[in-house]
Enzyme design. Structure first.
Site, mmCIF file in Angstrom:
data_model
loop_
_atom_site.group_PDB
_atom_site.id
_atom_site.type_symbol
_atom_site.label_atom_id
_atom_site.label_comp_id
_atom_site.label_asym_id
_atom_site.label_seq_id
_atom_site.Cartn_x
_atom_site.Cartn_y
_atom_site.Cartn_z
ATOM 1 N N SER A 218 -11.234 -19.575 8.733
ATOM 2 C CA SER A 218 -9.814 -19.816 8.485
ATOM 3 C C SER A 218 -9.046 -19.925 9.791
ATOM 4 O O SER A 218 -9.334 -19.226 10.758
ATOM 5 C CB SER A 218 -9.225 -18.667 7.658
ATOM 6 O OG SER A 218 -9.473 -18.877 6.296
ATOM 7 N N LYS A 242 -4.803 -8.698 -0.997
ATOM 8 C CA LYS A 242 -3.582 -9.487 -0.769
ATOM 9 C C LYS A 242 -3.503 -10.646 -1.757
ATOM 10 O O LYS A 242 -2.442 -10.927 -2.316
ATOM 11 C CB LYS A 242 -3.597 -10.052 0.659
ATOM 12 C CG LYS A 242 -2.804 -9.220 1.656
ATOM 13 C CD LYS A 242 -2.927 -9.776 3.051
ATOM 14 C CE LYS A 242 -1.687 -10.516 3.489
ATOM 15 N NZ LYS A 242 -1.707 -10.780 4.955
#
Lengths: 659, 190
Positions: A218, A242
Site C-alpha cells: 500500500s 479500522k
C-alpha cells in the site's frame, strides 16, 4: 515439494499442507505489512468491497423474483416490493447500495490521485482499478434499465444511441445492441443477462486488484516507502479493526437511507412504466453519472460529445504516464494540490450541470467544466510534475507521524459532495402547500382511520376512472379492513375480472376476489382513450412515488382548481385550470367537492379533508410496507449505533500502544 | 506464530489501554454482537425465498362438482398440484371399506379419508418421489388382484380406491387436502 505448514490444528494443517490456502490468508490478511500512517481513506477499498458483496447477495436473491420481460418487468419489481418477504428490503438495499458503491469508489479514486498511488510501481494496480470503474459504470447502467420505468427505458435508449455517433459502424452497432429496431424485449433480456454476469467479472478483477496491491504494497499519505518494520503494522488487527469500524459507519449511513428515505437517490419518473411513445420532459441519469452526462452534453457535436464522454473515463487509464512528478503525495506539491481540488470542484459543478436542463448558464458551465477536466489531466499533470518544486519531504514515516488534516477535509468534502447531489435532482419544483402527514418522518405511521376514509373517497370517486392494478384487494388488510370486509368489497366491486376458461372454453367475467387486483373500468388504454376523449387516467398504484411532492402534490392537485384561467392564459377546450398540474391544463375536472362522500366516522367531508384522506390512502398503496420498514429501521439503527461504538472502542484499544 | 483461530486482536491484548482482561472482554463482546447481527441479518435474505404473500393468497380454490357422475373423476389444480376429485362407485366404496387395515403399510380406515363416502378427494402426488399417479381401472382391476385405484408409472407404486398405498415403494397414502363442502355442488379446497 510438500508445503511445510506451520499450523498446529490438525485439520487446518492437513488441508494447508496440500493446499496452502491458510498460509496464503495468513500472509495476505494477517501478517501483510501496512504503512502505519495510513488514514481512514484507506478504508474506502474495504467499503467498496463490502458494497460489492452486498450488491451481489441482494442481486442474486432479487434475480430469483424478477422477470426480464417488457410486459412484466415493472410489475415484477413492484411484486418484489409488495409480496416477497422482505422484498422491499432487498430491493431498497440493492438500489441504494449502488449509490454508495459509487461514492466509496469516487473517494477511493480521489485518494489515489491525491496521494499519487498510481506512480511507479503501482501503475498496473491503478490500471486494474480503472478497469473496475469502467465495469461498474457499465453494470450500474444495465441494472438501472431493469425496473423498466420511464427513466430506465430512456436511459437505455439514450446511452445505446451514443454508439450511433460513430460513422459507418454506428447504426449497425446500435441495432446489434438492441437486437431490434428500438429498445425492446430482446434488449431488456440481454441487459439482464449482462447485469447478472458483469459483477462476477468485476469480482474477478477486484481479486486481481488486491493481488496486485499485495505484491507492491500500500501507498500512504506521505507517499514515501516505509523504511522498515517499525514503520509498518500487520494488517490484522490494526487495519482490520479500522476497516470494520469504517464498515459500521458506512452501514449506518446506508441503513439511514434504506429504511427512512429509500427513494431519495431515485427519480419519480421511474415509477411510471416504460412508454416508448413518450419521453419524459426532463431526463437525468443517476447522480454518479451526472458529470459524465454533462461532458456529453457540453460538447455541441454528437460525435464530439460521445468521444469526450468516453475520453473522460479513458483518460483515467493513462494517468500513471501523464503525471511526470517524482513525488507521489500532493501534500508536498502545493500547486498540484490546488489544481487537484479545482478538479474535484469541477466534477461537482459538472454534476450540477448534468442535472439541469442544458440551457443558459448551465451550458457555459458544462463547457468550462469539461475543458478544465481535460486540461487538468492532459496539460496540468504533465507540466506540474516537470516544473513544480516539491516542498521538502520527511525522511521517514516515523518522523512525521502527525494527524493528517487533509484527510478530514477530503472525507468531509466527499461526504458533503455526495449529499449535495441530493439537491441536484430536486431541481425546479413548484412550491406546494405542505401538510402534516401522520406517516411523515422516521417515526410516522399510516393513520389507518384516515387511510380508510381515503379508500372510501377512492372507491366512491376516483375508482370510476383510475385503477390500482398493482394492488390486490387483500392489501386493504394493511389499513385495518378485516378479511370478511375485503371479501365484501371485492365482491361488490363494480368492475369485473376475467375468469378461468369455463368447461366450454369460454372466458367469462366474474366479480373480483381478495387476491385479484383492484381493477378499473377500462380493459386497456385504447378503451380508456375512446371513452375519455383521448385522455388516459393514470393508474394510481404508485402515484405518490411517481410525482414530485408525493402526498403534498396529490392533495394540492385535487384542490388546486380555479374557476377560470388567469387573464392571458390560453386554456384548451375541455381542459381545466389547475395551479399545481405541470402546464396547468388538466383533463380531469375538479372531482372532490364538499360532501362528495359522507364519512361514517363523523369527520366533516370538506374537499380539503377528502383530498388529504385520499392522499394518505394513495401513500399507503404506493408503499404498503412503509410502517414495517421504519419499524425495522429504528431497531437496525439502534443496533448499528451500539456496534459502531463498540467497534470504535476496539479500534482505540488495538491502536493504543502505537499512538 | 499466531493461530488464525484466535479472537480478534488477541495478539495486541498486551500493553496499556486498560487491563488485558477488560480489553479481551471488549473484543469478545464486539465479536459476539457482530456475529449476532450477521445472524439476524441473514433471516430476511433466507425468508425472501419462502412463498410470497400473493402465493399464499391463492391457498384456497373452489371447485364445482355438480356434473361429475359416479365412476368419473375431475382434476383441479391447487397450489400448482393436481387434486383428484373422484366420485366413487358403490363397488369402489365397498372395496375401500372392506380392507383389513392392519394389513396396510399406512394404516388408515376409509372413513378417516373421506367426508362423504361417495367423494374421494386426494392430492395427486405420489408420496414416493412426487410423480402424478394415473387412475388405471383396467390394469388394477378390482378382483383380479388389483387395487382398483392409481398406479404411479415412475416407480410402480399402486394405490387402492381410497388412495392408500398397497404395493410399491411409496411410504404413505396419497394425502387428503383440507376441504369443505360449501354446498352439494361446490367444495373449497385449502
Amino acid at each position: 515439494m510438500v508445503h511445510d505448514s506451520k499450523f498446529t490444528n490438525p485439520v487446518i494443517k492437513w488441508i494447508d499442507t496440500r493446499l496452502p490456502i491458510f498460509t496464503l490468508l495468513q500472509r495476505e490478511y494477517l501478517e501483510f505489512q501496512m504503512p502505519r500512517n495510513v488514514n481512514y481513506l484507506w478504508a474506502s477499498g474495504a467499503l467498496a468491497t463490502l458494497a460489492l458483496v452486498m450488491l451481489m447477495v441482494t442481486g442474486i436473491l432479487l434475480s430469483m423474483q424478477y422477470t426480464a420481460n417488457t410486459t412484466m418487468a415493472f410489475a415484477s419489481v413492484e411484486h418484489i416490493m409488495r409480496d416477497v418477504n422482505y422484498g422491499w428490503l432487498l430491493r431498497d438495499l440493492h438500489a441504494n447500495l449502488s449509490s454508495f458503491f459509487f461514492a466509496a469508489i469516487y473517494v477511493h479514486m480521489a485518494r489515489g490521485i491525491y496521494y499519487g498511488s498510481y506512480q511507479n510501481p503501482r501503475e498496473l494496480l491503478w490500471l486494474i482499478g480503472a478497469l473496475i470503474f469502467l465495469l461498474m459504470v457499465m453494470t450500474g447502467f444495465l441494472g438501472y434499465v431493469l425496473p423498466w420505468g420511464q427513466m430506465s427505458f430512456w436511459a437505455a435508449t439514450v446511452i445505446t444511441n451514443l454508439f450511433s455517433a460513430f460513422p459507418v459502424v454506428g447504426d449497425p452497432i446500435v441495432t446489434w445492441l438492441w437486437g431490434g429496431f428500438s429498445v425492446d424485449n430482446p434488449t431488456l433480456n440481454r441487459f439482464y443477462t449482462l447485469h447478472f454476469m458483469l459483477p462476477f467479472v468485476l469480482l474477478a478483477v477486484v481479486i486481481l486488484h488486491v493481488a496486485a496491491l499485495h505484491s507492491v504494497g500500500s501507498n500512504n499519505p506521505l507517499g514515501i516507502d516505509p523504511r522498515g518494520p517499525d514503520e509498518t503494522v500487520p494488517f490484522h488487527p490494526y487495519v482490520t479493526i479500522k476497516d470494520l469500524f469504517a464498515c459500521c459507519v458506512f452501514l449506518l449511513v446506508v441503513a439511514a437511507f434504506v429504511f427512512f428515505a429509500p427513494t431519495y437517490w431515485g427519480h419519480p419518473d421511474n415509477f411510471i412504466p416504460a412508454n416508448p411513445m413518450v419521453t419524459p420532459s426532463h431526463i437525468v441519469p443517476e447522480w454518479y453519472y451526472l458529470w459524465l452526462y454533462a461532458i456529453l452534453r457540453g460538447i455541441p457535436d454528437k460525435l464530439g460529445g460521445t468521444v469526450a464522454m468516453f475520453g473522460a473515463v479513458l483518460v483515467l487509464f493513462v494517468i500513471p504516464w501523464l503525471d511526470t512528478a517524482k513525488v507521489r503525495s500532493l501534500k508536498f506539491r502545493p500547486r498540484a494540490r490546488v489544481c487537484f481540488w479545482l478538479m474535484i470542484i469541477d466534477i461537482v459543478v459538472l454534476s450540477f450541470c448534468g442535472a439541469r436542463s442544458p440551457e443558459g448558464v448551465w451550458v457555459l458551465l458544462a463547457r468550462v467544466g469539461t475543458g478544465y477536466y481535460f486540461v487538468y489531466f492532459l496539460i496540468l499533470m504533465p507540466l506540474l510534475g516537470r516544473f513544480e518544486t516539491p516542498r521538502p519531504m520527511p525522511a521517514s514515516i516515523l518522523e512525521s507521524l502527525k494527524k493528517a488534516a487533509g484527510v478530514a477535509v477530503l472525507a468531509t468534502a466527499a461526504g458533503a459532495l455526495t449529499l449535495g447531489f441530493a439537491g441536484v435532482a430536486q431541481a425546479e419544483e413548484v412550491a406546494l402547500p405542505s401538510h402534516t402527514w401522520h406517516q411523515a418522518g422516521p417515526f410516522g405511521t399510516i393513520d389507518q382511520k384516515q387511510a380508510k376514509r381515503g379508500f372510501q373517497v377512492y372507491q366512491e370517486v376516483c375508482s370510476h376512472c383510475h385503477a390500482l392494478t398493482l394492488v390486490p384487494f387483500r392489501a386493504l388488510a394493511g389499513i385495518g379492513f378485516t378479511e370478511d370486509q375485503i371479501k365484501e368489497i371485492a365482491a361488490q366491486w363494480p368492475y369485473q375480472v376475467d375468469d378461468e376458461p369455463n368447461d366450454e372454453g369460454k372466458v367469462l367475467k366474474r366479480a373480483p376476489r381478495p387476491y385479484d387486483r383492484i381493477v378499473g373500468p377500462f380493459a386497456n388504454d385504447k378503451e380508456a382513450g375512446a371513452v375519455m376523449g383521448g385522455l388516459l387516467p393514470p393508474d394510481l398504484s404508485v402515484i405518490t412515488k411517481a410525482r414530485h411532492g408525493g402526498e403534498d402534490y396529490i392533495a394540492a392537485l385535487l384542490t388546486g382548481y380555479q374557476e377560470s384561467a388567469p387573464a392571458g392564459f390560453k386554456l384548451i377546450d375541455g381542459r381545466f385550470y389547475n395551479e399545481y398540474f405541470p402546464g396547468h391544463q388538466i383533463g380531469m375536472p375538479q372531482m372532490l367537492q364538499d360532501d362528495s362522500v359522507s364519512y361514517a366516522d363523523g369527520t366533516k367531508a370538506t374537499a380539503e379533508q377528502e383530498a388529504e384522506d385520499v392522499a394518505v390512502f394513495l401513500s399507503f398503496v404506493a408503499d404498503p410496507t412503509q410502517d414495517e420498514r421504519k419499524h425495522l429501521g429504528l431497531r437496525v439503527m439502534l443496533f448499528l449505533l451500539v456496534l459502531t461504538g463498540l467497534m470504535y472502542g476496539c479500534k482505540r484499544a488495538v491502536w493504543h500502544d502505537l499512538h | 506464530m499466531p493461530s488464525i483461530t484466535h479472537p480478534i486482536g488477541a495478539d495486541a491484548a498486551e500493553g496499556g489501554g486498560g487491563a488485558p482482561s477488560r480489553r479481551h472482554f471488549l473484543y469478545l463482546g464486539t465479536a459476539a454482537m457482530g456475529a449476532a447481527g450477521l445472524g439476524a441479518a441473514a433471516w430476511p435474505f433466507i425468508d425472501s425465498m419462502n412463498p410470497a404473500s400473493d402465493t399464499l393468497a391463492l391457498a384456497t380454490i373452489e371447485v364445482n362438482i355438480a356434473s361429475v357422475q359416479p365412476g368419473q373423476m375431475i382434476v383441479a389444480a391447487w397450489q400448482g398440484k393436481p387434486v383428484f376429485i373422484r366420485r366413487r362407485t358403490p363397488e369402489e366404496i365397498k372395496a375401500a371399506q372392506d380392507v383389513d387395515i392392519t394389513t396396510l403399510r399406512d394404516a388408515e380406515a376409509d372413513s378417516a379419508r373421506v367426508q362423504k363416502p361417495e367423494w374421494l378427494i386426494l392430492i395427486g402426488v405420489c408420496t414416493h418421489l412426487g410423480c402424478v399417479p394415473m387412475f388405471d381401472g383396467n390394469a388394477l382391476h378390482l378382483g383380479d388382484g388389483g387395487f382398483g385405484g392409481w398406479f404411479c408409472s415412475c416407480h410402480g407404486s399402486q394405490f387402492d380406491t381410497a388412495g392408500r398405498i398397497r404395493k410399491g415403494p411409496a411410504p404413505r397414502n396419497l394425502s387428503v387436502p383440507r376441504y369443505v363442502f360449501l354446498s352439494e355442488a361446490v367444495i373449497k379446497i385449502g
